[in-house]
Design a protein around this motif. Structure first.
Motif, PDB file in Angstrom:
ATOM      1  N   CYS A 789       0.835  -1.206   0.000  1.00  0.00           N
ATOM      2  CA  CYS A 789       0.000   0.000   0.000  1.00  0.00           C
ATOM      3  C   CYS A 789       0.870   1.256   0.000  1.00  0.00           C
ATOM      4  CB  CYS A 789      -0.902  -0.003   1.242  1.00  0.00           C
ATOM      5  SG  CYS A 789      -1.943   1.460   1.387  1.00  0.00           S
ATOM      6  N   SER A 790       0.597   2.144  -0.925  1.00  0.00           N
ATOM      7  CA  SER A 790       1.382   3.378  -1.038  1.00  0.00           C
ATOM      8  C   SER A 790       1.120   4.336   0.119  1.00  0.00           C
ATOM      9  CB  SER A 790       1.055   4.074  -2.357  1.00  0.00           C
ATOM     10  OG  SER A 790      -0.324   4.443  -2.392  1.00  0.00           O
ATOM     11  N   HIS A 791      -0.003   4.160   0.811  1.00  0.00           N
ATOM     12  CA  HIS A 791      -0.301   5.050   1.937  1.00  0.00           C
ATOM     13  C   HIS A 791       0.555   4.735   3.163  1.00  0.00           C
ATOM     14  CE1 HIS A 791      -3.593   6.687  -0.327  1.00  0.00           C
ATOM     15  NE2 HIS A 791      -4.197   5.520  -0.415  1.00  0.00           N
ATOM     16  N   TYR A 792       1.103   3.518   3.227  1.00  0.00           N
ATOM     17  CA  TYR A 792       2.032   3.156   4.293  1.00  0.00           C
ATOM     18  C   TYR A 792       3.452   3.407   3.762  1.00  0.00           C
ATOM     19  CZ  TYR A 792      -1.562   0.910   7.155  1.00  0.00           C
ATOM     20  OH  TYR A 792      -2.661   0.659   7.940  1.00  0.00           O
ATOM     21  N   GLY A 793       4.163   4.376   4.356  1.00  0.00           N
ATOM     22  CA  GLY A 793       5.503   4.726   3.878  1.00  0.00           C
ATOM     23  C   GLY A 793       6.595   3.943   4.579  1.00  0.00           C
ATOM     24  N   LEU A 794       7.785   3.926   3.963  1.00  0.00           N
ATOM     25  CA  LEU A 794       8.952   3.322   4.603  1.00  0.00           C
ATOM     26  C   LEU A 794       9.288   4.099   5.881  1.00  0.00           C
ATOM     27  CD1 LEU A 794      11.243   2.617   1.527  1.00  0.00           C
ATOM     28  CD2 LEU A 794      10.262   0.902   3.071  1.00  0.00           C
TER      29      LEU A 794
END
Length: 962
Positions: A789-794
């Motif tokens: 998911c792109s909403h969860y960042g590194l």
């Protein structure tokens, strides 16, 4: 086409005891009848079935030519003739006319009454005289407002009803001449006026316009017709001149019938102009008009009647609706009521049904003609209920439930010679000499015919319809529709009903809806869908409807018509909170297996079918398989039924026969396999409870699929998981958190991201602050979410340094923390919105520290973050600076971090070595970034030269890049 049914709308009959042969008569309100004869008007009391009694009498100026009553204002208006002059007079306060010789006050319209004379007007009848420049020909009172419209040659005059206020206790009825409607080339025979709608009738023409108030696109009061009108009129005049030049001894030239609706009626050739004459208030001041209808009738010459008799005779506007009828014989006069159209011919009183209530129902209710409500169509053929014989009928009027008839038995008229059809149609010889035998004067009677109550007539209609019931004809539906409209019309005038009458009518209305539902359920026609709204309106339960169904088998085959299938199918889909018993549920499944086998899995998923025997349900599902009707939906339904039977092996085998993706598609086809509603509450099915324990991932994916396909709302889905996990409103189960995370991964377009972020972060923060582990194992780890998911960042590298200092955290705790940190590091998260909710997560803990510093970093509060890390976690300072102090924030290395480290080293303490190593890292960065002069300026003045010398040498030996 007119349907003929021999019913009995007429009840008792009375004779009106008037002394002279009536010239004119009309009804007055609820309880009075006015009869004009000679120079006198008699008023009779008419109440219920009692005999008609004389009430009062008063003299007129002359012979009464026209008579009309207005319930608004309770006044009588007459056109009277004396010495070949006509007068228009209104009789007010007539109920106070004690005796025929009682004094009567007369005043002119608009004349102000002085105080001393007001008592006379209050206590006795008074007459208002309304002078006109031209002779009045016809009159009409608005049934709603009481305004008076008077027809004269080529114009109509409107008098607005108003009141002169004499004092606080008494006001005097009066009129104001407010508008003149000029209509060229027409001599009114009848006019009708109702709340701004004006209808005018000549011998063979009818024009209807609607008067309107207020400005109309800046137009003036006078309305000039289109030029095409004049062109059409000139053309018609040319035709008339041409006809007049022809020899027409043997021919009658008739214009073609014409009907123009809406704006097209402006092309009628009639010029209409408004002339405002009064000072009426703006709400009742008409400034422009709208064309509605023009109709020119053509005489019916097929019966070779005399041309003098070819003319229109009745015109009436109702506040609801009116239509045009074809009568089985020549009519003489007609009156329209909300329930019926009453027509007289030479010897018959005929009663026709009308469509007033059907039109009004559609006008009032936007849900008419939907699956919720229905009403018989306006276009349905009319119905003649009765043809009642009366000898010598001459005139008719009505009020409330009374029909007033004037009969006159005339001597038989015998033509002197037999006329050929050709001569009868000749224009030049239309007067045929009639030989009248010298007999005594004809007798006359004035009758009051009372119509029976709507409920009584309704019951007779229903009984009559039973003769058609067994043969399944449209006649049964037609007659029951008429009965339905009769009751509906009576209910629309509910203000005139007693409480007992209204309750009786409501019961009849529901019963009629049930009868119509029965009819449409048994007929396989294009209108069979009407079964559903009529049964809904009847108030019958599904079980009661099924009890009315004929389950007999014909020729060894059971047939179910479309209407019944349509009703049952929709009812089972609509969560009616009605559970059928085992027997009826089995009949329903059998019905659909015969009529629509594809619907069987859907039917079995309805909450109403809860009581069906699982063995019965499984037998029908297996028949679908053996007949080649196999699908994922059948598989899932069989798996659900197997659970009810307690056969877990069969359930597992069915669930394993398809991939998870196909199973999700099956649940999307039939959400009720997982989620049902009972009494407005969401109820998880037994299959959903089982999947929660055995395949929670499939359950979450399936509910997500339902949401993607608009089969369930966001709040409904949240409630479902709470109920499924037996949690109260304030407790969030892990399965719901899994669902929220799945929503973010799926990037649903209708989901409000910030709202979803808030839900997730609130839950993560609550569990971290309470050290509360999830109630079930999460379906996804933080690493899974970051990858999917792109909403969860590194997570930033320095965060791991901060967290590594906490060796006491358990795995579940760190997973929640990692997910929260990942969301904060993501690109979509609105940091400012979460700050107020961070309070429960104390900075005293490592977890709280990492989250608070992360949020402040995202808000670009770098100096505060450096202070916090220097104090709480100095080992993370350099990783933090390496990640965050870039570009425009690069100066903080030497403006903030370098002086802070130097200051803390001076203080010594247990963290001295950490500060020292951090200072060395900082000096290495600064030596690279600054020129020698700038570097020397940022070094502390009290520092040890030998410590800083290596960095100064490195800085001095740098070569600028070319």
């Amino acid at each position: 086409m007119v349907q003929l049914y021999n019913l009995h709308p007429f009840g008792s009959q009375q004779v009106v005891p008037c002394k002279l042969e009536p010239d004119r008569f009309c009804g007055g309100g609820r309880d009075a009848l006015f009869v004009a004869a000679g120079c006198k008007v008699e008023a009779f009391a008419v109440a219920g079935q009692e005999l008609c009694q004389p009430r009062c009498a008063f003299s007129t100026l002359g012979r009464v030519l026209r008579l009309a009553y207005s319930e608004a204002g309770d006044y009588l208006v007459a056109i009277e003739e004396k010495n070949k002059a006509t007068f228009l007079r209104a009789y007010v306060n007539w109920r106070n006319k004690r005796t025929e010789n009682s004094r009567v006050c007369i005043r002119m319209i608009g004349h102000n009454v002085e105080g001393p004379f007001s008592k006379a007007f209050r206590d006795q009848m008074y007459i208002i005289e309304m002078p006109l420049s031209e002779a009045p020909l016809c009159i009409s009172c608005c049934p709603v407002k009481g305004d008076l419209l008077v027809g004269c040659t080529n114009k109509l005059v409107l008098f607005s009803l108003k009141y002169q206020i004499i004092n606080e206790e008494f006001s005097l009825l009066d009129f104001e001449r407010s508008l003149i409607i000029h209509i060229d080339n027409i001599t009114p025979v009848e006019v009708s006026f109702c709340v701004g709608y004006v209808a005018v009738m000549s011998d063979l023409e009818v024009l209807i316009v609607k008067l309107e108030s207020g400005p109309k696109n800046g137009e003036r009061v006078h309305h000039h017709p289109h030029k095409t009108n004049n062109r059409i009129r000139r053309t018609e005049e040319g035709i008339s001149n041409e006809i007049s030049q022809l020899e027409s001894d043997d021919f009658v030239i008739c214009q073609k019938p014409l009907e123009l609706l809406g704006e097209k009626s402006e092309q009628s050739g009639l010029s209409v102009t408004l002339e405002s004459t009064g000072l009426a208030d703006e709400k009742r001041k008409y400034s422009h008009f709208q064309h509605l209808l023009y109709r020119r009738f053509a005489p019916d010459i097929s019966s070779y009647v005399l041309s003098d008799d070819i003319k229109l005779h009745s015109l009436q506007l109702l506040p609801i609706y009116q239509t045009v009828y074809q009568y089985p014989e020549k009519s003489q006069q007609a009156v329209l009521t909300p329930q019926f159209l009453h027509v007289i011919t030479s010897n018959n009183l005929q009663c026709f049904t009308v469509r007033c209530s059907a039109a009004a129902a559609r006008e009032e209710d936007p849900y008419m003609d939907t699956t919720l409500k229905a009403c018989p169509p306006v276009s349905m053929d009319v119905c003649a209920l009765r043809i009642q014989l009366f000898i010598g009928l001459k005139a008719i009027c009505h009020f409330k439930n009374h029909i007033i008839l004037l009969t006159k038995a005339e001597p038989e008229a015998i033509p002197e010679r037999r006329q050929s059809p050709k001569r009868l149609l000749s224009r030049k010889d239309t007067s045929v000499k009639i030989k009248i035998p010298p007999v005594a004067e004809a007798g006359w009677n004035l009758y009051i015919v009372n119509t029976i109550s709507p409920v009584q007539l309704y019951k007779e209609m229903v009984d009559y319809s039973n003769t058609y019931k067994t043969v399944k004809t449209q006649s049964c539906i037609h007659l029951l529709s008429e009965a339905h409209l009769l009751v509906r019309a009576a209910l629309m005038d509910a203000s005139q009903l007693e409480p007992g009458e209204k309750a009786e009518l409501l019961e009849a209305f529901k019963e009629s809806c049930g009868h119509l539902g029965d009819c449409y359920s048994r007929l396989d026609s294009q209108h069979s869908h009407l079964t559903l709204p009529y049964y809904k309106m009847s108030g019958l339960s599904m079980a009661e409807v099924l009890a009315r169904t004929d389950w007999t088998v014909e020729d060894g085959l059971q047939k179910y018509e479309r209407g019944l299938i349509f009703y049952i199918n929709h009812s089972l889909y609509e969560n009616l909170d009605e559970e059928l018993n085992e027997e009826l549920a089995a009949k329903v499944v059998q019905m659909f297996y015969v009529a629509e086998p594809k619907q069987v899995p859907h039917i079995l998923c309805s909450p109403s079918m809860k009581n069906i025997n699982p063995l019965t349900a499984m037998s029908y599902l297996r028949k679908l398989d053996t007949s080649g009707f196999s699908s994922i939906l059948v598989t899932l339904t069989k798996a659900a039924v197997a659970l009810k039977m307690g056969d877990l092996d069969m359930h597992r085998n069915e669930m394993k026969s398809h991939s998870e993706m196909k199973l999700v598609c099956g649940f999307i086809l039939e959400p009720r396999l997982l989620i049902q509603q009972r009494k407005g509450q969401i109820v998880p099915t037994e299959l959903a409870l089982h999947l929660k324990e055995t395949q929670p991932g499939l359950l979450v994916a399936s509910v997500l699929g339902l949401q993607k396909n608009n089969k369930i709302g966001i709040e409904e889905a949240d409630s479902f998981f709470k109920v499924l996990c037996a949690k109260d409103e304030d407790t969030i189960p892990q399965l719901l958190v899994d669902f929220w995370e799945a929503q973010l991964v799926a990037c649903l377009p209708d989901v409000v991201l910030q709202e979803l972020f808030f839900k997730l972060t609130s839950q993560y923060i609550w569990r971290l602050s309470k050290r509360q582990p999830p109630d079930t194992t999460p379906l996804r780890t933080s690493e899974d979410l970051i990858n999917a998911c792109s909403h969860y960042g590194l997570i930033y590298p320095w965060v791991h340094v901060v967290i590594s200092s906490d060796s006491l955290a358990d795995k579940n705790y760190t997973e929640d923390l990692s997910k929260l940190q990942s969301l904060i590091c993501g690109p979509s998260f609105d940091i400012a919105s979460i700050i107020p909710f961070l309070e429960p997560l104390s900075e005293d803990t490592i977890a709280g520290l990492s989250v608070h510093v992360l949020c402040r970093t995202r808000l670009k509060e770098y100096e505060q973050c450096i202070d916090i890390l220097l104090e709480r976690c100095p080992e993370a300072v350099i990783p933090y600076a390496n990640h965050e102090l870039k570009e425009e924030n690069r100066t903080l290395w030497w403006k903030k971090l370098l002086p802070e480290l130097c200051q803390r080293i001076k203080c010594g303490g247990e963290k001295y070595q950490l500060y020292l190593s951090s200072l060395k890292e900082t000096l290495s960065i600064v030596a690279v970034e600054l020129e020698l002069k700038d570097f020397m300026n940022v070094l502390p003045e009290d520092g040890t030269a030998t410590f800083f010398l290596p960095y100064l040498l490195y800085c001095s030996r740098k070569k600028p890049l070319t």
